[in-house]
Design a protein around this motif. Structure first.
Motif, PDB file in Angstrom:
ATOM      1  N   TYR A   1      22.883  23.958  21.662  1.00  0.00           N
ATOM      2  CA  TYR A   1      22.580  25.720  21.579  1.00  0.00           C
ATOM      3  C   TYR A   1      24.233  26.156  22.022  1.00  0.00           C
ATOM      4  O   TYR A   1      24.340  27.420  21.658  1.00  0.00           O
ATOM      5  CB  TYR A   1      22.002  25.898  23.091  1.00  0.00           C
ATOM      6  CG  TYR A   1      21.651  27.409  23.098  1.00  0.00           C
ATOM      7  CD1 TYR A   1      20.547  28.225  22.490  1.00  0.00           C
ATOM      8  CD2 TYR A   1      22.371  28.342  23.958  1.00  0.00           C
ATOM      9  CE1 TYR A   1      20.241  29.515  22.998  1.00  0.00           C
ATOM     10  CE2 TYR A   1      21.992  29.557  24.270  1.00  0.00           C
ATOM     11  CZ  TYR A   1      21.119  30.069  23.541  1.00  0.00           C
ATOM     12  OH  TYR A   1      20.898  31.715  23.872  1.00  0.00           O
TER      13      TYR A   1
ATOM     14  N   GLY B   1      18.368  27.956  27.426  1.00  0.00           N
ATOM     15  CA  GLY B   1      19.655  27.855  26.656  1.00  0.00           C
ATOM     16  C   GLY B   1      20.419  28.958  26.962  1.00  0.00           C
ATOM     17  O   GLY B   1      21.763  28.799  27.491  1.00  0.00           O
TER      18      GLY B   1
ATOM     19  N   ARG C   1      13.717  31.476  15.292  1.00  0.00           N
ATOM     20  CA  ARG C   1      14.047  31.647  16.891  1.00  0.00           C
ATOM     21  C   ARG C   1      13.369  32.655  17.485  1.00  0.00           C
ATOM     22  O   ARG C   1      12.666  32.363  18.544  1.00  0.00           O
ATOM     23  CB  ARG C   1      15.345  31.722  17.237  1.00  0.00           C
ATOM     24  CG  ARG C   1      15.954  31.742  18.490  1.00  0.00           C
ATOM     25  CD  ARG C   1      17.514  31.988  18.763  1.00  0.00           C
ATOM     26  NE  ARG C   1      18.039  33.131  18.116  1.00  0.00           N
ATOM     27  CZ  ARG C   1      17.826  34.317  18.820  1.00  0.00           C
ATOM     28  NH1 ARG C   1      17.321  34.499  20.100  1.00  0.00           N
ATOM     29  NH2 ARG C   1      18.395  35.430  18.076  1.00  0.00           N
TER      30      ARG C   1
ATOM     31  N   ALA D   1      13.996  26.241  27.148  1.00  0.00           N
ATOM     32  CA  ALA D   1      14.949  25.130  27.112  1.00  0.00           C
ATOM     33  C   ALA D   1      16.183  25.588  28.015  1.00  0.00           C
ATOM     34  O   ALA D   1      17.089  25.100  28.047  1.00  0.00           O
ATOM     35  CB  ALA D   1      15.392  24.833  25.647  1.00  0.00           C
TER      36      ALA D   1
ATOM     37  N   THR E   1      15.963  21.762  33.086  1.00  0.00           N
ATOM     38  CA  THR E   1      15.279  21.492  31.736  1.00  0.00           C
ATOM     39  C   THR E   1      16.487  20.646  31.347  1.00  0.00           C
ATOM     40  O   THR E   1      16.452  19.564  31.159  1.00  0.00           O
ATOM     41  CB  THR E   1      15.547  23.015  30.875  1.00  0.00           C
ATOM     42  OG1 THR E   1      16.824  23.439  30.918  1.00  0.00           O
ATOM     43  CG2 THR E   1      14.567  23.994  31.268  1.00  0.00           C
ATOM     44  N   SER E   2      17.504  21.011  30.828  1.00  0.00           N
ATOM     45  CA  SER E   2      18.820  20.198  30.416  1.00  0.00           C
ATOM     46  C   SER E   2      19.884  20.257  30.749  1.00  0.00           C
ATOM     47  O   SER E   2      19.946  21.024  32.068  1.00  0.00           O
ATOM     48  CB  SER E   2      18.985  20.666  28.692  1.00  0.00           C
ATOM     49  OG  SER E   2      19.584  19.601  27.954  1.00  0.00           O
TER      50      SER E   2
ATOM     51  N   GLU F   1      13.647  29.045  22.900  1.00  0.00           N
ATOM     52  CA  GLU F   1      14.981  29.146  23.665  1.00  0.00           C
ATOM     53  C   GLU F   1      14.981  29.378  25.210  1.00  0.00           C
ATOM     54  O   GLU F   1      15.742  28.897  25.916  1.00  0.00           O
ATOM     55  CB  GLU F   1      15.511  30.391  22.751  1.00  0.00           C
ATOM     56  CG  GLU F   1      16.704  30.581  23.325  1.00  0.00           C
ATOM     57  CD  GLU F   1      17.484  32.061  22.619  1.00  0.00           C
ATOM     58  OE1 GLU F   1      18.673  32.459  22.581  1.00  0.00           O
ATOM     59  OE2 GLU F   1      16.843  32.745  22.007  1.00  0.00           O
TER      60      GLU F   1
ATOM     61  N   SER G   1      19.296  26.778  16.810  1.00  0.00           N
ATOM     62  CA  SER G   1      19.203  25.788  18.275  1.00  0.00           C
ATOM     63  C   SER G   1      18.153  26.289  19.105  1.00  0.00           C
ATOM     64  O   SER G   1      18.005  27.426  19.313  1.00  0.00           O
ATOM     65  CB  SER G   1      20.401  25.710  18.909  1.00  0.00           C
ATOM     66  OG  SER G   1      20.361  24.916  20.191  1.00  0.00           O
ATOM     67  N   THR G   2      17.350  25.549  19.520  1.00  0.00           N
ATOM     68  CA  THR G   2      16.128  25.915  20.348  1.00  0.00           C
ATOM     69  C   THR G   2      15.243  26.766  19.792  1.00  0.00           C
ATOM     70  O   THR G   2      14.622  27.385  20.540  1.00  0.00           O
ATOM     71  CB  THR G   2      16.863  26.595  21.731  1.00  0.00           C
ATOM     72  OG1 THR G   2      17.201  27.832  21.671  1.00  0.00           O
ATOM     73  CG2 THR G   2      17.784  25.427  22.394  1.00  0.00           C
TER      74      THR G   2
ATOM     75  N   HIS H   1      13.921  19.222  23.118  1.00  0.00           N
ATOM     76  CA  HIS H   1      14.513  19.906  24.376  1.00  0.00           C
ATOM     77  C   HIS H   1      13.313  19.909  25.454  1.00  0.00           C
ATOM     78  O   HIS H   1      12.230  20.378  25.366  1.00  0.00           O
ATOM     79  CB  HIS H   1      14.930  21.134  24.281  1.00  0.00           C
ATOM     80  CG  HIS H   1      16.198  21.396  23.287  1.00  0.00           C
ATOM     81  ND1 HIS H   1      17.244  20.444  23.398  1.00  0.00           N
ATOM     82  CD2 HIS H   1      16.184  22.000  22.128  1.00  0.00           C
ATOM     83  CE1 HIS H   1      18.241  20.668  22.578  1.00  0.00           C
ATOM     84  NE2 HIS H   1      17.662  21.577  21.704  1.00  0.00           N
TER      85      HIS H   1
END
Length: 694
Positions: A388, A292, A254, A290, A370-371, A287, A133-134, A92
């Motif tokens: 995420y 999220g 995480r 990214a 970021t994303s 996290e 996730s992340t 990510h």
């Protein structure tokens, strides 16, 4: 195929080494599709009629190259040290620093798991990083393999179907890393199996590492199910579970530890890390990097009238595609079609949804530096939901129209995966439709899964007939000693226990156990499964005898596998149940109270089997005459289950309903009524109104 194999192919085609070399170089340096096209044109235009063997070698090479991600390998196999951009390996990205588009990867902060991860990478074999996730799984894997195996060749297949294509490339390398990010994409029908993994790893003559990552929620589906019944549903994840059992698992948390945060503080000159640290410990550092949480909030806010409601609906559709078991990229046309139902559920026209082009532009735009909510892929016009978002709690039930359309769209192998996901979400009609499509096209074990779904819908005679046919097909094709045929007989006995009674099922299993012992051995897991089921069927009619048989079986298991083996815990678990059936709830409670701490020590306090045993201990306490203790134990179990599985998991909802019962038995009717009412409403919200399980 190795590079030498390509040269040999062109020698055979051309009959001239010089021409083969120059043409081969063109193919090696072009992208996969371009290489295939150029290779075909030159083979015909320059050389005329080529030998069949030469053409086949070149075509195999082209197929291999098309299966490898073009943006990572630049049209050729590359060594790990040459891969200096982790984003190309699905790490990510973070926000660009100082507006530089080429600086989207912040400095790496050494994780607590990194020492163990490097040791595992150096040892080789199958290494699997598991975390939310992340959590930072892919970045940790990238840094470890770069540090330890820089001279290894990296092979990164794009899809499950590509595994067979790239296998020769893996086998042709002396030192190789097979990169399987988001391993769930490579499991399932026609996917990675234990046999394929073992073949890739070899027998020690090559230095091969299978390096994979997997989200915790996906890993739990295979290796730590909340329920582990011996029925046909196990067949859907058997191959995946057997492959995962080969892996050395490294957990990536995480939440960052104090030591990790202290190390991160050493990089505060990087504004991205400095800003992310402000969100800790509420969020993990990776996290926060990214973005999220911010992206999740953007999605929620987009539903407002005049904002981006169609974009939000596209994201909702993409998220549900992944929740429904479709892990491959999805075309925008299908997402747009599905999105209409999500808009309609929110009174779409009143939201003034934007045009599709604007919605797609918003969902794919890089946000917070970021994303994006929808991730573009190598296939133009195909997208995936940011993972995420998939793991966020509180999603609505997947609507029936989405299940139906995805099954219609899916390939037979994808339909098998969708059916498995539908089973897990207690959507048995959707599971039946998906497995029907898979079975009609001959997907392995889809017929058994279809029988299970048919039984879950309530058609037990139909399920029995289907399983008899499945057994007959396997016997006719391979023979009566085929392990698959033996397993199908076990599943048939499970259904017969409902259609003809436990005694009939026990009789069937006696014959099966004899055959399994002869073919597989007394200690084979399938044989032990059948023996445990045999005891269970007998226990329904004669729990006292079942206790005696379980005692004997436990001694065998402990001698063969050890006192701390998971199967020994399973047999002890059964003994508690039979004692309760025999009316000795107090003794069942005493044994369960001894078993729980053993399971916590060996399996861990959050292991699903441990959580299940906690729930049963509460039940035994209530049946032994102490409903107040049952309430106390269930409340503890509920808290742990919700934390591990999520508040909307159907086992969590079932625990809340059981809690309401014991609250009433303890005399707190007001709390019982309130707990039951809320649990039932959440059950219907999560599983959908009118679900047969309700």
């Amino acid at each position: 195929m190795t590079r030498a194999g390509v040269w040999r192919g062109w020698v055979l085609v051309a009959g001239a080494v010089v021409l083969a070399g120059s043409t081969g170089a063109v193919i090696l340096w072009l992208s996969g599709p371009a290489a295939a096209a150029v290779g075909s044109v030159l083979a015909v235009a320059i050389f005329g009629v080529a030998s069949a063997r030469g053409r086949a070698m070149v075509e195999r090479r082209a197929a291999q190259r098309e299966a490898l991600p073009e943006q990572v390998l630049s049209g050729r196999l590359r060594r790990v040290r040459g891969l200096d951009d982790p984003i190309l390996l699905r790490v990510h990205p973070a926000a660009a620093r100082n507006g530089r588009a080429d600086d989207r990867v912040p400095p790496y902060v050494f994780r607590d798991c990194q020492h163990g991860l490097r040791e595992a990478v150096a040892d080789g074999g199958f290494v699997l990083l598991v975390g939310d996730s992340t959590a930072g799984k892919t970045r940790a894997a990238y840094e470890a393999v770069r540090a330890v195996l820089p001279d290894h060749v990296l092979v990164a297949p794009t899809t499950r179907e590509a595994l067979d294509t790239v296998l020769p490339a893996v086998l042709g390398q002396r030192r190789c890393v097979v990169w399987l990010d988001d391993l769930e994409r490579f499991l399932g029908a026609d996917g990675l199996t234990a046999a394929m993994a073992a073949r890739m790893l070899g027998d020690g003559d090559r230095d091969v590492l299978l390096l994979a990552t997997m989200r915790t929620a996906e890993h739990d589906r295979y290796s730590a199910r909340e329920e582990d019944p011996v029925d046909a549903r196990r067949e859907a994840w058997r191959a995946g579970r057997e492959a995962l059992e080969l892996a050395r698992v490294i957990e990536v948390r995480r939440e960052w530890s104090d030591a990790e945060l202290q190390r991160a503080a050493g990089y505060v000159d990087d504004p991205r890390i400095r800003a992310a640290l402000r969100h800790c410990p509420r969020f993990g550092l990776a996290e926060a990097l990214a973005a999220g949480p911010e992206l999740a909030q953007d999605w929620r806010n987009a539903w407002r009238a005049g904002a981006h409601p169609r974009g939000a609906a596209l994201v909702a559709a993409a998220v549900d595609c992944r929740r429904a078991g479709l892990h491959e990229p999805v075309p925008i046309g299908l997402l747009a079609e599905l999105a209409e139902a999500y808009l309609a559920r929110r009174q779409g026209p009143l939201l003034r949804p934007e045009p599709l082009a604007d919605a797609l532009e918003w969902t794919t735009a890089v946000s917070h530096g970021t994303s994006s909510l929808l991730l573009p892929t190598n296939q133009p016009g195909y997208y995936l939901a940011f993972d995420y978002l998939v793991d966020l709690p509180g999603h609505d039930a997947i609507n029936h129209a989405t299940w139906d359309r995805l099954i219609e769209y899916a390939t037979p192998s994808q339909a098998f995966d969708i059916g498995t996901a539908a089973n897990e979400r207690v959507q048995f009609p959707a599971a039946s439709a998906a497995f029907t499509k898979a079975a009609d096209e001959g997907v392995v074990d889809a017929d058994i899964m279809l029988a299970a779904a048919t039984g879950n819908i309530g058609d037990l005679p139909g399920a029995e007939r289907m399983l008899k046919e499945a057994v007959a097909r396997r016997v006719a094709a391979i023979g009566p000693d085929d392990p698959g045929a033996l397993r199908a007989r076990h599943y048939l006995a499970e259904v017969v226990s409902h259609t003809a009674g436990n005694t009939a099922a026990a009789t069937m299993l006696e014959s099966l156990i004899s055959d399994q012992t002869r073919v597989l051995g007394l200690d084979h897991p399938d044989t032990r499964d059948s023996r445990e089921s045999h005891v269970r069927f007998l226990g329904m009619a004669d729990p006292g005898r079942a206790v005696a048989l379980s005692t004997s079986l436990l001694a065998e298991v402990q001698q063969a596998l050890g006192q701390d083996h998971a199967r020994a815990h399973s047999v002890r678990h059964q003994m508690c149940f039979y004692l309760w059936l025999a009316g000795d709830a107090q003794r069942a409670l005493d044994l369960a109270a001894d078993l729980v701490p053993d399971m916590e020590e060996i399996l861990g306090p959050d292991h699903p089997s441990t959580l299940r045993m906690r729930g049963l201990t509460a039940r035994f306490a209530g049946e032994a005459g102490d409903p107040a203790r049952a309430v106390e134990l269930l409340q503890r179990a509920l808290h742990k289950r919700a934390r591990v599985l999520g508040t909307d998991h159907h086992h969590v909802l079932a625990t809340r309903i059981h809690l309401a019962r014991w609250m009433a038995m303890a005399g707190d009717c007001e709390a019982a009524t309130s707990t039951f009412t809320r649990a039932l409403a959440d059950w219907e919200h999560t599983l959908g109104p009118g679900n047969p399980a309700s």
